[in-house]
Scaffold this active site. Structure first.
Site, short mmCIF file in Angstrom:
data_model
loop_
_atom_site.label_atom_id
_atom_site.label_comp_id
_atom_site.label_asym_id
_atom_site.label_seq_id
_atom_site.Cartn_x
_atom_site.Cartn_y
_atom_site.Cartn_z
N TYR A 170 0.83 -1.21 0.00
CA TYR A 170 0.00 0.00 0.00
C TYR A 170 0.87 1.25 0.00
CZ TYR A 170 -3.55 3.38 1.45
OH TYR A 170 -4.38 4.47 1.51
N1 LIG Z 1 -9.70 5.79 4.47
C1 LIG Z 1 -8.56 6.36 4.80
O1 LIG Z 1 -8.25 6.61 5.99
C2 LIG Z 1 -7.57 6.77 3.73
C3 LIG Z 1 -6.36 7.38 4.14
C4 LIG Z 1 -5.45 7.76 3.15
C5 LIG Z 1 -5.76 7.55 1.80
N2 LIG Z 1 -6.94 6.93 1.48
C6 LIG Z 1 -7.19 6.72 0.06
O2 LIG Z 1 -8.48 7.23 -0.29
C7 LIG Z 1 -9.00 6.47 -1.39
C8 LIG Z 1 -10.40 5.97 -1.06
O3 LIG Z 1 -10.30 5.10 0.05
P1 LIG Z 1 -11.55 4.65 0.92
O4 LIG Z 1 -11.11 4.68 2.32
O5 LIG Z 1 -12.75 5.38 0.49
O6 LIG Z 1 -11.65 3.11 0.48
P2 LIG Z 1 -12.89 2.16 0.18
O7 LIG Z 1 -14.08 2.57 0.96
O8 LIG Z 1 -12.37 0.79 0.34
O9 LIG Z 1 -13.21 2.45 -1.37
C9 LIG Z 1 -12.28 2.10 -2.35
C10 LIG Z 1 -12.95 2.28 -3.70
O10 LIG Z 1 -11.99 1.94 -4.71
C11 LIG Z 1 -12.62 1.00 -5.60
N3 LIG Z 1 -11.64 0.16 -6.28
C12 LIG Z 1 -10.72 -0.66 -5.73
N4 LIG Z 1 -10.02 -1.27 -6.70
C13 LIG Z 1 -10.51 -0.81 -7.89
C14 LIG Z 1 -10.19 -1.07 -9.24
N5 LIG Z 1 -9.23 -1.93 -9.57
N6 LIG Z 1 -10.87 -0.40 -10.21
C15 LIG Z 1 -11.84 0.47 -9.88
N7 LIG Z 1 -12.22 0.73 -8.61
C16 LIG Z 1 -11.55 0.10 -7.63
C17 LIG Z 1 -13.57 0.21 -4.71
O11 LIG Z 1 -14.51 -0.49 -5.49
P3 LIG Z 1 -15.27 -1.81 -4.94
O12 LIG Z 1 -16.40 -1.33 -4.08
O13 LIG Z 1 -15.70 -2.48 -6.19
O14 LIG Z 1 -14.26 -2.60 -4.16
C18 LIG Z 1 -14.16 1.35 -3.91
O15 LIG Z 1 -15.12 2.03 -4.67
C19 LIG Z 1 -8.00 5.35 -1.65
O16 LIG Z 1 -7.10 5.76 -2.67
C20 LIG Z 1 -7.26 5.25 -0.32
O17 LIG Z 1 -5.97 4.70 -0.46
C21 LIG Z 1 -7.85 6.53 2.40
#
Ligand SMILES: NC(=O)c1ccc[n+]([C@@H]2O[C@H](COP(=O)([O-])OP(=O)(O)OC[C@H]3O[C@@H](n4cnc5c(N)ncnc54)[C@H](OP(=O)(O)O)[C@@H]3O)[C@@H](O)[C@H]2O)c1
Length: 246
Positions: A170
């Site tokens: 990651y």
């Molecule tokens: N949450 C945090 O604390 C945090 C902190 C730092 C950065 N981030 C970043 O913020 C972003 C969103 O994270 P989140 O927390 O909202 O995560 P999340 O709720 O797990 O959502 C991830 C999204 O990405 C989609 N996805 C994953 N692989 C994909 C692919 N190959 N093609 C198209 N879509 C794909 C998932 O689709 P499915 O539903 O189909 O799986 C889902 O819609 C990510 O880049 C994460 O690294 C999050």
């Protein structure tokens, strides 16, 4: 499923990847509330269409769905063709989709950490990834090939090279995307190419262990997505403020 909006008012057009849930879904909602026409993309047609329908029921207009699996070149090409035909341009891309890269465990500290905890152990790697003026796409590919080999070889190889010891895939993937964004910023000075850390957010990825709501996390991203055309480029924003990359 594709919607019927054809941008009659000449609003800005945004694509959000991974828009069906979590931060991505909230980014879609907030961009739409700012008057942007949003193409909410998701890899799964049903999840994506359901997300758009849910927004519509909540009174959010100006959001349409298009399928996008970010690891599939043909899916990317179909989206590009759709954008070209329907709108003739793209103004904002929020490259949000990602996976945590490991199986969830019963550990409340599971998931992405605040940016200060993501430092690489190797100063050399850190400097190389941070050297925005000299890093090339080819060198970035080489570094990622090295990481994959070390990852396959196991923990001692990762440690010997100074890759992160926890959530290595990651963190390396994120550092690589950040570095690539800076290469793009340098190559395309006419565009604004920035990176945004949303904060530690309660989503599926963090098993809802974050400190911020998805709405708060998304607003840190949307602020960057809506920076004016003459604004900063090649910059990393952590929770809405300019910060160093690694
Ligand atoms: N949450 C945090 O604390 C945090 C902190 C730092 C950065 N981030 C970043 O913020 C972003 C969103 O994270 P989140 O927390 O909202 O995560 P999340 O709720 O797990 O959502 C991830 C999204 O990405 C989609 N996805 C994953 N692989 C994909 C692919 N190959 N093609 C198209 N879509 C794909 C998932 O689709 P499915 O539903 O189909 O799986 C889902 O819609 C990510 O880049 C994460 O690294 C999050």
């Amino acid at each position: 499923m594709e919607g019927t909006i054809s941008n009659p008012l000449g609003t800005r057009i945004a694509v959000v990847t991974g828009g069906n849930k979590g931060i991505g879904l909230e980014v879609c909602r907030q961009l739409a509330a700012s008057g942007v026409t949003v193409v909410l993309t998701a890899r799964d047609e049903t999840r994506g269409a359901d997300a758009v329908e849910k927004l519509r029921e909540q009174g959010v207009v100006g959001v349409i769905f298009h399928q996008l699996e970010v690891t599939d070149a043909s899916s990317i090409a179909r989206l590009a063709e759709f954008l070209k035909t329907r709108f003739g341009r793209l103004d904002i891309l929020v490259n949000n989709a990602a996976v945590g890269g490991i199986e969830p465990v019963d550990d409340p500290s599971f998931g992405p950490k605040p940016v200060g905890e993501q430092y690489f152990r190797s100063e050399e790697l850190k400097q190389e990834l941070n050297d925005a003026g000299n890093l090339t796409e080819e060198r970035l590919d080489e570094l990622l090939d090295t990481f994959l080999k070390d990852f396959e070889a196991g923990a001692p190889a990762l440690e010997a090279r100074g890759w992160p010891d926890e959530f290595a895939s990651y963190k390396v993937a994120k550092a690589a995307v950040n570095a690539y964004s800076r290469i793009m910023a340098r190559r395309h000075p006419e565009l604004r190419v920035n990176c945004a850390h949303p904060g530690y957010v309660r989503t599926d990825m963090t098993r809802n262990s974050g400190l911020l709501t998805p709405e708060e996390g998304a607003s840190n991203v949307v602020k960057v997505a809506l920076l004016p055309s003459g604004g900063p480029t090649g910059v990393f924003f952590a929770m809405g403020k300019e910060a160093s990359f690694l």
